[in-house]
Each structure stands twice: as C-alpha cells, then as structure tokens.
Design a protein around this motif. Structure first.
Motif, PDB file in Angstrom:
ATOM      1  N   GLU A 245      10.320  -7.774   2.333  1.00 31.67           N
ATOM      2  CA  GLU A 245       9.199  -8.600   1.868  1.00 31.67           C
ATOM      3  C   GLU A 245       8.399  -9.152   3.035  1.00 31.67           C
ATOM      4  OE1 GLU A 245       9.929 -11.945  -0.957  1.00 31.67           O
ATOM      5  OE2 GLU A 245       8.394 -12.917   0.284  1.00 31.67           O
TER       6      GLU A 245
ATOM      7  N   TRP B 268       5.453 -11.756   4.272  1.00 31.21           N
ATOM      8  CA  TRP B 268       4.815 -13.023   3.875  1.00 31.21           C
ATOM      9  C   TRP B 268       3.777 -13.371   4.921  1.00 31.21           C
ATOM     10  CZ3 TRP B 268       3.989 -17.848   5.924  1.00 31.21           C
ATOM     11  CH2 TRP B 268       3.843 -18.941   5.065  1.00 31.21           C
TER      12      TRP B 268
ATOM     13  N   ARG C 132       2.367 -12.499  -0.516  1.00 33.57           N
ATOM     14  CA  ARG C 132       3.746 -11.969  -0.484  1.00 33.57           C
ATOM     15  C   ARG C 132       3.708 -10.552  -1.023  1.00 33.57           C
ATOM     16  NH1 ARG C 132       7.831 -15.741  -3.564  1.00 33.57           N
ATOM     17  NH2 ARG C 132       9.351 -14.342  -2.588  1.00 33.57           N
TER      18      ARG C 132
ATOM     19  N   CYS D  61       6.182  -7.290  -1.560  1.00 35.72           N
ATOM     20  CA  CYS D  61       7.578  -6.841  -1.468  1.00 35.72           C
ATOM     21  C   CYS D  61       7.703  -5.359  -1.806  1.00 35.72           C
ATOM     22  CB  CYS D  61       8.498  -7.690  -2.327  1.00 35.72           C
ATOM     23  SG  CYS D  61       8.292  -7.429  -4.055  1.00 35.72           S
TER      24      CYS D  61
ATOM     25  N   PRO E  87       3.104 -17.015  -4.384  1.00 35.84           N
ATOM     26  CA  PRO E  87       3.720 -17.653  -3.222  1.00 35.84           C
ATOM     27  C   PRO E  87       4.687 -18.767  -3.590  1.00 35.84           C
ATOM     28  CG  PRO E  87       1.450 -18.371  -3.426  1.00 35.84           C
ATOM     29  CD  PRO E  87       1.658 -17.291  -4.457  1.00 35.84           C
TER      30      PRO E  87
END
Ligand SMILES: Cc1cc2nc3c(=O)[nH]c(=O)nc-3n(C[C@H](O)[C@H](O)[C@H](O)COP(=O)(O)O)c2cc1C
Length: 217
Positions: A188, A190, A200, A202, A217
């Motif tokens: 992930e 960020w 974010r 992933c 978030p």
C-alpha cells in the motif's frame, strides 16, 4: 548527505512533494511504483531511505517490530540481512507472516508491505556478506544477536577473538547469518495531502495477479 541535499531536506521538511499518483493499468505491478518512490526517497536527501521496520509475530501471537536496512528488491521480494539466531529470525522461522513499513517523512509518503518470508540462498547471502567492510563481517561473527551479554567486555572479547582467527584470511559467511526475502501479497502506497485528503493506493495479489484499489484515508 551532501550540503545541497541537507539544505533541500531542511527546506522541504513537512511540505512533501504531493505529486499525483501515476496512472495505472491492469498490468501495473507494485514494484514499479515502489522503484519510483524509492528513487525519489534516495534523491530527496533523507538519511537512510532504505531503513524499514520489519514486524514479526511470535508463536503466542505477540507482534514485535525493529528497523533493518533494505538491501535488494525486485518482483520476487524485498531482502534484508540479519542473524538467523536473532529473535526476529526465530519468530520468522516459526511464523513466516511478516510486515514491512517505510516512512519517508520529507516526501510525506508511507509504504506498507505484507507477505511471507523465505531465506535467500547461501550463495546470495555470501555475495552480500563479502561486499561488507571487514569490521562488519567480523562483527557478524562476534555478535550472538538478541542473546544476553554475560559481562560488559564480552562483545569486544568476541570481536578480538574472531579478528585474530580470521587475520589475513577471507572471513567466511557464518552459517547463522544471511538474508530474508519478504514476498509481498499486499503493498500500500500512502501520499500525504492537504486537509487529510491523503491518497491511498493498495495492491493485492489475487490468483497470482496484482489487483489495485484506492482507499479512503
Ligand atoms: C536504522 C537501523 C537499521 C538497522 N539495520 C539492521 C539490519 O539490516 N539487520 C539487522 O539485523 N539489524 C539491524 N538493525 C538493528 C535492529 O533494529 C535490531 O536491534 C536487531 O536486528 C535485533 O533485533 P531482534 O532482537 O528483534 O532480532 C538496525 C537498526 C536501525 C536503527
């Protein structure tokens, strides 16, 4: 760090680069984005951008975390080196589930990785071991990592013992020392943004393929 890098580090602290996340296709794999972010971290002047937290879990379910240095990465996984008799290695041997965490504060970026570990081959460990300076090679022999010291001078005595033993010889790779490869199934990314509206992104491995999604978030 060069003076230029230090000044840039100071000037950008807390601001972040806040570049938009790249356009993704169904073929995008997390290693591609990791490479871009790791390169950015290297260029940013951050001290030890390769430092990452590695979390293991004991047989009774107790998690523990510590910092290590990332030494290699590719689509196979992320490799760090350590003592195979250490607490982390004992826990990883019993429970191969592992988590890694990078935080590059100047860039306002975090990368979370979850996966399983395997030992790298002794040949690969030996190659890396012999690329280290002699002091670190002897230090690996001298330290029974994570074990209690019986007296204050013990480490120095052990170091001097191995220094004498391997004088004018190639220091062999200790059997109790080598690399762990973290094979990810979740990665992930960020990116910090204003008003806590962080990005974010992933990636999850499903049936051998990476799927990606954006998270709140
Ligand atoms: C920035 C940083 C990098 C580190 N890199 C390593 C490393 O690559 N390998 C390692 O065995 N220990 C490294 N250490 C020490 C570990 O954090 C830890 O103290 C040690 O591995 C023993 O952990 P354990 O008892 O949980 O096995 C590093 C520590 C710091 C602060």
């Amino acid at each position: 760090m060069t003076l230029f890098e230090k000044i840039r580090c100071l000037l950008t602290f807390g601001q972040g680069v806040a570049l938009p996340l790249p356009e993704l296709t169904a073929e995008t794999v997390p290693t591609e984005l990791f490479k871009q972010w790791f390169d950015d971290a290297n260029k940013s002047g951050i001290l030890l951008p390769e430092a990452m937290s590695v979390s293991s879990v004991s047989s009774c379910g107790q998690p523990s975390a510590r910092m290590v240095l990332l030494k290699e990465y590719n689509e196979e996984g992320f490799v760090f080196y350590t003592n195979y008799g250490s607490r982390k290695s004992q826990e990883l041997s019993e429970n191969t589930k592992v988590a890694l965490l990078f935080h590059w504060n100047v860039l306002q970026r975090q990368v979370r990785i979850e996966g399983t570990v395997e030992k790298v081959s002794p040949e690969q460990s030996a190659k890396y071991f012999h690329s280290r300076d002699i002091g670190s090679q002897i230090g690996a022999w001298a330290s029974h990592q994570s074990k209690a010291l019986s007296h204050d001078n013990q480490l120095k005595e052990q170091f001097e013992h191995y220094q004498a033993l391997f004088k004018d010889k190639e220091v062999p790779l200790p059997e109790f020392w080598g690399g762990w490869r973290v094979k990810p199934h979740y990665v992930e990314f960020w990116q910090g943004r204003a008003s806590r509206l962080h990005d974010r992104l992933c990636f999850e491995k499903q049936g051998g393929n990476w799927q990606h999604a954006k998270l709140q978030p």
